[in-house]
Design a protein around this motif. Structure first.
Motif, mmCIF file in Angstrom:
data_model
loop_
_atom_site.group_PDB
_atom_site.id
_atom_site.type_symbol
_atom_site.label_atom_id
_atom_site.label_comp_id
_atom_site.label_asym_id
_atom_site.label_seq_id
_atom_site.Cartn_x
_atom_site.Cartn_y
_atom_site.Cartn_z
ATOM 1 N N ILE A 216 44.918 38.576 34.488
ATOM 2 C CA ILE A 216 45.270 37.159 34.361
ATOM 3 C C ILE A 216 46.544 36.857 35.151
ATOM 4 C CG2 ILE A 216 46.018 35.375 32.737
ATOM 5 C CD1 ILE A 216 44.112 36.738 30.680
ATOM 6 N N VAL A 217 47.540 37.733 35.057
ATOM 7 C CA VAL A 217 48.780 37.544 35.812
ATOM 8 C C VAL A 217 48.488 37.580 37.313
ATOM 9 C CG1 VAL A 217 51.006 38.612 36.380
ATOM 10 C CG2 VAL A 217 50.286 38.412 33.995
ATOM 11 N N ASP A 218 47.664 38.526 37.757
ATOM 12 C CA ASP A 218 47.322 38.623 39.174
ATOM 13 C C ASP A 218 46.531 37.406 39.636
ATOM 14 O OD1 ASP A 218 48.592 41.047 39.298
ATOM 15 O OD2 ASP A 218 46.752 42.230 39.182
ATOM 16 N N LEU A 219 45.670 36.905 38.790
ATOM 17 C CA LEU A 219 44.900 35.700 39.109
ATOM 18 C C LEU A 219 45.839 34.514 39.312
ATOM 19 C CD1 LEU A 219 42.091 34.362 39.362
ATOM 20 C CD2 LEU A 219 42.183 33.960 36.917
ATOM 21 N N VAL A 220 46.786 34.343 38.411
ATOM 22 C CA VAL A 220 47.734 33.231 38.508
ATOM 23 C C VAL A 220 48.632 33.377 39.735
ATOM 24 C CG1 VAL A 220 49.719 32.130 37.378
ATOM 25 C CG2 VAL A 220 47.687 32.725 36.047
ATOM 26 N N THR A 221 49.156 34.573 39.986
ATOM 27 C CA THR A 221 50.034 34.751 41.146
ATOM 28 C C THR A 221 49.267 34.610 42.455
ATOM 29 O OG1 THR A 221 49.826 37.164 41.082
ATOM 30 C CG2 THR A 221 51.701 36.182 39.939
ATOM 31 N N THR A 222 47.997 34.992 42.468
ATOM 32 C CA THR A 222 47.190 34.812 43.676
ATOM 33 C C THR A 222 46.939 33.326 43.923
ATOM 34 O OG1 THR A 222 46.114 36.960 43.388
ATOM 35 C CG2 THR A 222 45.006 35.380 44.797
ATOM 36 N N ILE A 223 46.704 32.579 42.872
ATOM 37 C CA ILE A 223 46.480 31.140 43.024
ATOM 38 C C ILE A 223 47.766 30.441 43.463
ATOM 39 C CG2 ILE A 223 45.994 29.005 41.759
ATOM 40 C CD1 ILE A 223 43.993 30.672 40.080
ATOM 41 N N THR A 224 48.892 30.790 42.863
ATOM 42 C CA THR A 224 50.137 30.068 43.129
ATOM 43 C C THR A 224 50.863 30.532 44.385
ATOM 44 O OG1 THR A 224 51.366 31.536 41.655
ATOM 45 C CG2 THR A 224 50.514 29.480 40.720
ATOM 46 N N SER A 225 50.955 31.842 44.602
ATOM 47 C CA SER A 225 51.749 32.328 45.733
ATOM 48 C C SER A 225 50.922 33.041 46.796
ATOM 49 C CB SER A 225 52.853 33.266 45.246
ATOM 50 O OG SER A 225 52.291 34.456 44.738
ATOM 51 N N ASP A 226 49.611 33.098 46.609
ATOM 52 C CA ASP A 226 48.679 33.674 47.578
ATOM 53 C C ASP A 226 48.851 35.188 47.764
ATOM 54 O OD1 ASP A 226 46.475 33.261 49.203
ATOM 55 O OD2 ASP A 226 47.692 33.133 51.012
ATOM 56 N N LYS B 50 44.221 45.070 54.017
ATOM 57 C CA LYS B 50 42.880 44.511 54.196
ATOM 58 C C LYS B 50 42.508 43.615 53.021
ATOM 59 C CE LYS B 50 41.073 48.168 57.092
ATOM 60 N NZ LYS B 50 40.045 49.195 57.260
ATOM 61 N N PHE B 51 42.903 44.029 51.821
ATOM 62 C CA PHE B 51 42.645 43.207 50.640
ATOM 63 C C PHE B 51 43.396 41.884 50.739
ATOM 64 C CE2 PHE B 51 43.598 41.733 46.367
ATOM 65 C CZ PHE B 51 42.328 41.686 45.812
ATOM 66 N N ASN B 52 44.644 41.944 51.178
ATOM 67 C CA ASN B 52 45.455 40.733 51.289
ATOM 68 C C ASN B 52 44.959 39.800 52.388
ATOM 69 O OD1 ASN B 52 47.161 41.407 49.164
ATOM 70 N ND2 ASN B 52 48.490 42.609 50.494
ATOM 71 N N GLN B 53 44.192 40.318 53.338
ATOM 72 C CA GLN B 53 43.650 39.495 54.414
ATOM 73 C C GLN B 53 42.344 38.804 54.029
ATOM 74 O OE1 GLN B 53 43.359 42.175 57.707
ATOM 75 N NE2 GLN B 53 45.551 42.172 58.103
ATOM 76 N N LEU B 54 41.779 39.156 52.887
ATOM 77 C CA LEU B 54 40.569 38.481 52.425
ATOM 78 C C LEU B 54 40.866 37.011 52.152
ATOM 79 C CD1 LEU B 54 39.196 41.086 49.854
ATOM 80 C CD2 LEU B 54 38.252 40.579 52.107
ATOM 81 N N ASP B 55 39.829 36.189 52.198
ATOM 82 C CA ASP B 55 40.011 34.776 51.856
ATOM 83 C C ASP B 55 40.558 34.653 50.446
ATOM 84 O OD1 ASP B 55 39.047 33.908 54.279
ATOM 85 O OD2 ASP B 55 36.990 33.683 53.556
ATOM 86 N N LYS B 56 41.335 33.624 50.226
ATOM 87 C CA LYS B 56 41.960 33.410 48.925
ATOM 88 C C LYS B 56 40.915 33.274 47.823
ATOM 89 C CE LYS B 56 45.441 30.537 46.701
ATOM 90 N NZ LYS B 56 46.383 29.437 46.907
ATOM 91 N N ILE B 57 39.827 32.588 48.086
ATOM 92 C CA ILE B 57 38.800 32.386 47.063
ATOM 93 C C ILE B 57 38.140 33.707 46.669
ATOM 94 C CG2 ILE B 57 36.923 31.839 48.668
ATOM 95 C CD1 ILE B 57 37.525 30.115 45.327
ATOM 96 N N ILE B 58 37.982 34.615 47.615
ATOM 97 C CA ILE B 58 37.402 35.932 47.305
ATOM 98 C C ILE B 58 38.351 36.726 46.423
ATOM 99 C CG2 ILE B 58 36.667 38.137 48.295
ATOM 100 C CD1 ILE B 58 35.617 36.519 50.692
ATOM 101 N N ARG B 59 39.643 36.689 46.741
ATOM 102 C CA ARG B 59 40.620 37.395 45.908
ATOM 103 C C ARG B 59 40.680 36.797 44.508
ATOM 104 N NH1 ARG B 59 45.724 36.801 48.764
ATOM 105 N NH2 ARG B 59 44.633 35.380 50.124
ATOM 106 N N ILE B 60 40.557 35.487 44.405
ATOM 107 C CA ILE B 60 40.546 34.844 43.085
ATOM 108 C C ILE B 60 39.335 35.308 42.291
ATOM 109 C CG2 ILE B 60 40.234 32.606 41.927
ATOM 110 C CD1 ILE B 60 42.035 31.409 44.149
ATOM 111 N N ILE B 61 38.179 35.380 42.930
ATOM 112 C CA ILE B 61 36.967 35.850 42.251
ATOM 113 C C ILE B 61 37.124 37.300 41.805
ATOM 114 C CG2 ILE B 61 34.523 36.412 42.612
ATOM 115 C CD1 ILE B 61 34.391 33.870 44.388
ATOM 116 N N LEU B 62 37.757 38.117 42.631
ATOM 117 C CA LEU B 62 37.941 39.520 42.268
ATOM 118 C C LEU B 62 38.878 39.710 41.084
ATOM 119 C CD1 LEU B 62 38.135 41.198 45.790
ATOM 120 C CD2 LEU B 62 36.310 41.423 44.089
#
Length: 81
Positions: free
Chosen positions: A64-74, A4-16
């Motif tokens: 920070i690592v999770d933020l970068v990997t979410t931005i780059t590889s979703d 469910k977390f992975n199905q959130l919009d990318k921008i929401i995950r980036i904010i989190l």
């Protein structure tokens, strides 16, 4: 739960994963990833999730690592597979 977390919009995950509160999200995500894995869950994921919550500097680094990997590889990839 992690699906469910992975199905959130990318921008929401980036904010989190913003480092102000991202350390908590990173730790909880890894703990839930271990629980979702059942018997096949990686114990390193659980230990790392607990360390992220207990030791804030580790949490800051991983947010920070999770933020970068979410931005780059979703998706979160580092010790969360």
């Amino acid at each position: 739960m992690c699906d469910k977390f992975n199905q959130l919009d990318k921008i929401i995950r980036i904010i989190l994963f913003i480092p102000i509160w991202g350390w908590l999200v990173s730790g909880i995500y890894r703990i839930l990833k271990f629980v979702d894995g059942g018997n096949n869950g990686n114990i390193l994921t659980l230990i790392l999730g607990i360390l992220i919550i207990v030791i804030p500097i580790i949490g800051l680094i991983f947010s920070i690592v999770d933020l970068v990997t979410t931005i780059t590889s979703d998706k979160v990839t580092f010790f969360a597979d």
